[in-house]
Every structure is written in C-alpha cells, then in structure tokens.
Design a protein around this motif. Structure first.
Motif, short mmCIF file in Angstrom:
data_model
loop_
_atom_site.label_atom_id
_atom_site.label_comp_id
_atom_site.label_asym_id
_atom_site.label_seq_id
_atom_site.Cartn_x
_atom_site.Cartn_y
_atom_site.Cartn_z
N UNK A 245 23.12 -15.14 -16.80
CA UNK A 245 22.41 -16.39 -16.50
C UNK A 245 21.03 -16.42 -17.15
N UNK A 248 20.65 -18.76 -20.00
CA UNK A 248 20.40 -20.19 -19.72
C UNK A 248 18.90 -20.44 -19.53
N UNK A 249 18.23 -19.52 -18.86
CA UNK A 249 16.79 -19.69 -18.64
C UNK A 249 16.04 -19.61 -19.98
N UNK A 251 17.26 -20.39 -22.99
CA UNK A 251 17.52 -21.62 -23.78
C UNK A 251 16.68 -22.78 -23.26
N UNK A 252 16.45 -22.79 -21.95
CA UNK A 252 15.66 -23.86 -21.35
C UNK A 252 14.18 -23.69 -21.71
N UNK A 317 13.78 -17.57 -13.51
CA UNK A 317 14.05 -18.99 -13.75
C UNK A 317 13.28 -19.33 -15.02
N UNK A 318 13.43 -20.54 -15.56
CA UNK A 318 12.78 -20.82 -16.85
C UNK A 318 11.27 -20.66 -16.79
N UNK A 322 9.14 -18.24 -19.24
CA UNK A 322 8.10 -18.81 -20.11
C UNK A 322 6.76 -18.14 -19.82
N UNK B 37 24.94 -29.20 -13.63
CA UNK B 37 24.93 -27.88 -12.97
C UNK B 37 24.35 -28.02 -11.57
N UNK B 62 21.08 -26.39 -19.42
CA UNK B 62 21.12 -24.93 -19.50
C UNK B 62 20.87 -24.31 -18.13
N UNK B 63 19.63 -24.28 -17.70
CA UNK B 63 19.30 -23.56 -16.47
C UNK B 63 19.95 -24.17 -15.24
N UNK B 64 20.58 -23.35 -14.40
CA UNK B 64 21.11 -23.90 -13.14
C UNK B 64 20.02 -24.10 -12.10
N UNK B 65 18.84 -23.56 -12.34
CA UNK B 65 17.74 -23.71 -11.39
C UNK B 65 16.72 -24.70 -11.93
N UNK B 67 12.99 -25.85 -12.30
CA UNK B 67 11.69 -25.16 -12.28
C UNK B 67 10.81 -25.78 -11.22
#
Lengths: 590, 197
Positions: A245, A248-249, A251-252, A317-318, A322, B37, B62-65, B67
């Motif tokens: 996962x 995904x973070x 890429x975001x 998380x993103x 970051x 998602x 992309x992110x399931x969460x 921010x």
C-alpha cells in the motif's frame, strides 16, 4: 472510466474479497484458517463459492497443516491468518518450505500496521526471508486477486509454498476489481507417494535443503524479470523503492518521481534494484514497519535513505510520506479537546458481569486475546497481563510458581472459549501435570466474538454451516485432569463472585466456565422479546452513579439521575442488583 | 453535475452504520464510472468506539486514505465525532453533521459533561456547516437504524449525486426486506437539504 460492456465484471471488492476471488479463479479447492483481524473475511468469502471446501481450524498451525495435506493430495490449497498467526504456524511453514508442494500452496498473512486490532506490529516479510518462502505483496484489491492467482501458479512452477502478504489497508480497502472466469487446473494433480520429498527425516531433509537453495536462486533470477517488479521512470532526481500500500501513498505524494514498485517481497531483484538506483540521483525506500527492503538495498552497497526519515511506527499516508521526504507539512487544525470514545463491551455483554465479579477479588488477572481484553480499560480495569492467544494460562501458572507457597489464590487466568481451544488447552494440561493450583476462567459466549462471530469447535457448527459435534468444554477440562470444573451464569454477578472466591482459594486446579451467549449472536437477538427492558424509576434513584460507573453503554447519567436507553438495553439483568435504592425496575408495556 | 473527484470522510460511533453508508456511496460513484477507494477498520476498533471511513473517487485514485486537511466533505453521524475528525477537512470544505448526541463513556458515567458548545465549535470549523436531525427523520420511519442512510441522503445533495445512481446502489447493498425503508430514509435525507445547498 469503464465502458458499458465491462460493467458486468467490474466489482467493488475489499482486498480480502479479492484474495478469496483470486483463490477461486485459481481453482483452489481447500482452504483453512483461524479468524483474525484484518484477515477474517478472506475465508468467509471463499466459503461462499460453489464447489470449494473451507473450514475454520482451531488455530493457524492446524490450518497450515490442513493446507499442506491438501496440497500433497494434489489440490490447490490455502491457509489464511493474521500476522501473529504466522508465529503459531511457523513450525509447519518452515518445513513446508523443504517439502515443497503438490498442488499450489498459498499462505496468506495480513499484517496490522498501526495495531488497529492487534497486540503487536510485527512485519511478516521477515518470515519469507527466514523460511525461504517467496512472498508476493499486492498494493490494492485488483492486485490482491491477480497476485493470489499468480501465487498458486508460481507455487507449482517452483515447487514451493508462496506467501501472500496483505496489510489492513489492503484487506479492508475496497477498490475496483475486474472479475474473470475460473481458470485453474482442470483436475487436481494425481497423488503420488514420494517419501524423499514429503518425509522430512534428516536424510531426506538434507537433500531437500539443497533443493531449497537451488530454488531460491532460480526465484532470484525470476524476480529480475517478473512483470510485477517494475520501474516507472519519471523525474530522475528522486527515485523511490516501495511495495504494497505504500506504493499508493508514494504515487499520491510524488506523482512525478521515478518509482521501483516491488510486487515480490522475497527474493528481491538485485540487478533491477541496481539499475534503478543508478538511474536516479536520490534513492529513498518507502515501506511501512521494518526497514526490510532498505536493509537489502543497503546490503547491495547502494546509498539509500529510508527509516532515517520514514516512520517505523504505525501506518503511513501520503502526508507522512511527503513530510518525511520533503520536510513539508502544511499546518493542520489543532485537535479539539473532547471526551474520548474508546471501544467498549456491548450492552448486555456477559463479560461485563464476569469482570464485575472478578474485580471484587483483587486477584492478579492474566488475560488473553478477545473482546474481554477490553476489561483492561476503565471502568473495569481488571487485567494485569495480555500477551498472545493462550498465554493467560501459562502465565498464571508461572506467576503462582514464582511465589512458591504464597502463590496459591493470587492469580486467575481469563480466556475465551475460542482462544482456549486455539492454544489454551496445553496450558491447562501443564497446570495439572506440574501440580499447579491455578484457577482458569473460561469465558464461553458461544462464538469467536472479537472477529465478528465465527464458529469454533464448541459452537456445534462449521464454517459451511453444517451441524457438527459440539465440543464439551467441561468434559475436556475434566479429561485433562481438572477435578473442579463449574459452570456459572455471569449475568448473576453475586453467584459468579462467590464461586470465583471459593475456587481461587482452593489449593487445586480449577476451571470456572462462565457461560452466556454473545449479544451479537442472531439467536440471542431473536430472543430479545423474552427478556425485560429495564428503566430507572426517577423517584427512587438517589443519583449515586453506581450503575453509571458500571460502564454499560445503555446506562447514562442525565441531570443527577441515571437513565437507561431502552433501545440499547439488552435485558441482561446485571445492573438491577447493583442498585442499593432498587431504582432499576422492569419497564412495563414494552 | 457530479463533482469530478472528491474525498469523503465519514465519522460515527460503532453501531451507527457508517461502514454500510460509505459502501452505498462507493457503489454509487462506481456506477457513475469513477475509480473509487474506500477504507475502513474492523475488529477491536468497532465495539462502540469512534468509527471512520475514507471514501475517495476520481478519474484515478491512488491512496486509500484521505490526507488530514484534504477532505472535501466530512459527514459526521454525531457532533463530537464531527469535531474529533475536523482536522481532516480542507479549508472551506463541507461539514455535514447529525445533531444526535451519543454520550461517550466519560459523559455517560457522569465524569464530564457533553460539550455544550459543540455546535459553536462546529461553526468555527467551516462556513459550510450543515446540521441535520437524522435521528428524528429515521424515527419518523420507525427505523432507528436508518440514521446512516438519512445522512448519506443529505450528503448526496451536497455531493450533487444523482438520486437514481444512489438508489441503485442502495439496492445493491441492502437485502430486499430492508430495502424499502432505506430508500425512504434516503429520500428523507435528501429532503432535509434544499437543492441549492
């Protein structure tokens, strides 16, 4: 966006549903598991498919052994567990690596970064390295299905069990999945006797170990060109190596960065990692929990950043990614000061009555894994230890022995029936065998409640809802040699307290089975009308708060008087005897 | 016209049906052709405690969460929970709150009071605050469990979600025997907010 023609096959599935679908599409025939958040729904979903066999095993070790046997018989087989379940199952797993497989064998582990519902934050990837079992790691539901199918195919191709690793944010995230038709082997492989492969006597295991090393070398080569290990070239000033996962973070947070996405956690593709690292000016490994990939990258002599900036605790998380890489973190609203809302036992929960009785004894309580672990929190606050499934019993025995002659009557083990059957039975056997004098409270609520009410050997039903022999807990304890086994009704707090007091003082092993159904069980809910609804008579209530401090969510305190929420009250009758003013009465006309 | 992308954060109390509610919205966005998602937590985290779900839709998610500080809309099933997760809302985001009060343990046991200034504090979070009484709407349908669907009915107005897509999603998520009352609850939720909200 999808075209109309595709819509039929497009589904919104959780990672767990997708793993189940993948196993079905791969033609898996047999699956066994012990429930554990966040993995539980995988087996429940798999069991819904036509023509498959699925079962709850008493624990993860048995689940893996069942899957090994099914694999040896030639069918594709799967064992499913949460991360800590892998510890329980590690023994057969490490040697299944040596035997290899007949039909494809996939072991699913679901890790829980952030400990949403777990006792530790262990990283299962270390197991693949230690057991020399390859591991695939999906980053969303579509990949969860695809990688499950791949794991079965590759398991047979390389003659090895395969790990599939999920995490909470894979298992419990729904995303878009395209369903495909099942396309597994037309029929199971034929079983052929082959002791040199399957009987791990030293003489055979020695030869198999050599094959394991050859296999791992072949898998290393495979990993170099495996399509799920892929470079997404972008801006070459930042190169991020990631998996699961975390991809995904990344890429975001960094849509333009170069990314090496690793779909296979073990073995890792060394040449591909070198190629990627040499193509970017800065390398950062972004992974949750331990520096697993990072350690490997460093071992290749590559200068990389990783856990020096990416948090090792909790989930990412993103924003966290970051902030770790750029140091940027836009300010957030300050958190509001609010009354906390921790999880709590349900209204009418039998555990509340049991612990209310136990609390009065001031015993040292070794606890276990289940809803009842919530008794450690206020207002019950009656648990002194919780380690792992089954640990309560061994720990209570150790506590008693440590205190020598003074130990008797000091410690009580508290364990749910499903957890007892998982790994508490041997602990009780140990108390009897080693002349312990401990008391074990067996909380039998008729289900594996914490994970959402699953069947277990003492419920009389299987996962496939067949009737089966109901394990007799009392007879089992007696067969282990415990002479004092008593069944109590935990809703009767007074009686429960009296029996607890008597048995804890007894200088012999004893078991108290605290028996009343979980309030979430459908049969219990259906019988709601047979139980009264209680209310507080306002003219009798003296506002002492004894009932409110009991912690039942149905009881509140409004304007100096207790009040019972009629919609929430389950009619358990635990609270009326607590009220000295006798203000809690049955509500008329409900 | 439906929004091109969005982050929907839902907060409630275990047992209020926040997970099922986000499921309905997720299916609705999926049927409109979006990538979707949805993230949630089970197990120990449920049991009457605070429950949250993250729902994201767009051309590619992309992110399931979500921010913190980025949610376009925060749908809170209870006032305290709206405040607890207010830091997830982006500046200028929409805050939709059910006015229902569910006492946390410390309030129920009389140790502290339910924050009397909850509404004032919610107003301070954003100019775009919508307070709705979803409990009364659900009770008028004699189905207290429909609070969640009333809330997404109201939420669908703010999200500009077409009614038919939502009702198809309700059909997908709810079993036949409770479908009717939930469609009624959904419509009751829509009626709580004016079309130009």
């Amino acid at each position: 966006m999808s075209s109309a023609a595709d819509k039929q096959k497009v589904c919104f599935l959780s990672g767990n549903e997708a793993v189940a679908r993948g196993a079905f599409e791969a033609g898996a025939q047999v699956a066994s598991a012990y429930p554990g958040t966040p993995s539980t729904e995988i087996l429940q979903e798999f069991a819904r498919y036509e023509g498959v066999y699925a079962e709850w095993a008493p624990n993860e070790k048995v689940a893996v052994e069942v899957a090994i046997g099914a694999s040896m018989a030639g069918t594709r087989a799967m064992a499913v567990m949460k991360h800590v379940g892998v510890n329980v199952a590690a023994d057969p797993i490490f040697t299944a690596s040596y035997t290899g497989v007949g039909g494809g064998l996939v072991i699913v582990t679901a890790d829980d970064p952030e400990l949403h519902s777990s006792q530790n934050e262990q990283d299962s990837r270390h197991y693949s390295l230690a057991a020399k079992i390859p591991m695939l790691e999906p980053s969303d539901s579509a990949e969860a299905k695809k990688y499950t199918r791949l794991a079965f195919e590759l398991s047979e191709k390389f003659d090895t069990p395969f790990f599939l690793r999920s995490t909470t944010r894979i298992s419990h995230v729904k995303s878009v999945v395209c369903l495909e038709e099942p396309s597994g082997p037309a029929r199971p492989k034929e079983f052929r006797r082959d002791p040199a492969k399957w009987v791990m006597l030293p003489v055979n295991a020695k030869r198999r170990h050599a094959l394991v090393e050859e296999r791992t070398n072949a898998l290393r080569e495979f990993a170099e060109t495996f399509a799920e290990n892929r470079i997404e070239w972008g801006d070459r000033s930042l190169g991020i190596i990631t998996a699961g996962v975390s991809y995904q973070y990344v890429k975001e947070a960094f849509p333009d960065a170069s990314v090496l996405k690793l779909g296979m956690a073990y073995p890792l593709p060394e040449r591909l990692i070198r190629e990627f690292a040499s193509g970017v000016s800065r390398v950062v490994v972004v992974e949750e929990l331990d520096p697993y990939i990072e350690t490997h990258v460093r071992a290749l002599g590559i200068a990389t950043e990783g856990k020096d900036r990416i948090p090792i605790l909790g989930e990412l998380d993103p924003r966290a990614v970051r902030q770790a890489i750029t140091g940027e973190a836009p300010p957030l609203r300050a958190a509001e000061l609010l009354p906390p809302r921790p999880p709590n036992m349900c209204p009418g929960c039998p555990h509340r009555g049991f612990f209310a009785a136990l609390k009065k004894l001031d015993a040292v309580v070794t606890g276990d894994i289940g809803c009842y672990t919530l008794a450690a929190l206020p207002p019950l606050q009656s648990m002194d230890l919780c380690v792992c499934m089954g640990a309560s019993i061994g720990a209570a025995h150790g506590f008693e022995k440590a205190l020598g002659g003074e130990g008797c009557g000091k410690a009580v083990a508290v364990i749910g029936e499903s957890t007892f059957l998982h790994s508490g039975v041997t602990g009780l056997m140990n108390i009897v065998y080693n002349r312990g004098r401990g008391t074990v409270a067996l909380l039998d609520n008729g289900t594996t409640a914490m994970t959402g009410a699953q069947e277990n050997p003492s419920t009389g039903r299987t996962l496939l809802k067949e009737a089966t022999r109901k394990l007799d807990l009392k007879a089992l304890c007696e067969a282990l040699g415990v002479e004092h086994v008593y069944v109590v009704n935990p809703h009767d707090i007074k009686e429960t307290e009296a029996i607890l007091r008597r048995e804890i003082a007894r200088p012999e092993p004893s078991v108290i089975i605290s028996r009343a159904p979980c309030v979430l069980l459908a049969e219990h809910r259906k019988s709601r009308k047979d139980r009264p609804v209680y209310e507080v008579a306002p003219d009798l209530c003296v506002g002492c708060k004894v009932c409110a401090r009991f912690g039942c969510p149905a009881i509140g305190f409004v304007e100096d008087k207790a009040r019972i929420n009629a919609l929430m009250c389950d009619g358990c009758n635990q609270c009326p005897p607590l009220c000295k003013a006798r203000a809690i009465v049955e509500k008329a006309n409900v | 016209m439906t929004l091109p992308r969005g982050d929907i954060f839902m907060a409630g109390v275990g047992g209020q049906g926040a997970l099922l509610a986000s499921e309905v919205l997720g299916e609705a966005f999926l049927s409109l052709g979006f990538d979707v998602k949805k993230s949630e937590v089970h197990g120990m985290a449920q049991r009457g405690g605070a429950v949250t779900t993250h729902l994201r839709f767009g051309p590619k998610v992309y992110s399931p969460l979500i921010e913190p500080g980025k949610a376009d809309i925060l749908i809170a099933f209870e006032k305290i929970e709206g405040l607890r997760f207010a830091h997830y809302l982006r500046p200028g985001g929409i805050l939709l709150v059910n006015t229902q009060e569910i006492s946390p343990p410390s309030v129920a046991t009389g140790k502290e009071l339910y924050p009397a200034d909850a509404v004032e504090r919610l107003k301070a979070v954003t100019d775009r605050l919508y307070l709705v009484d979803a409990l009364s709407a659900a009770l008028s349908l004699k189905e207290v469990r429909a609070v969640n669907v009333v809330m997404i009915g109201a939420g669908s107005m703010l999200l500009k979600l077409p009614e038919d897509a939502c009702e198809l999603a309700l059909k997908k998520v709810f079993p036949e025997r409770v479908l009717d009352v939930n469609i009624k609850a959904f419509r009751a939720g829509r009626a709580l907010l004016s079309p130009d909200a």
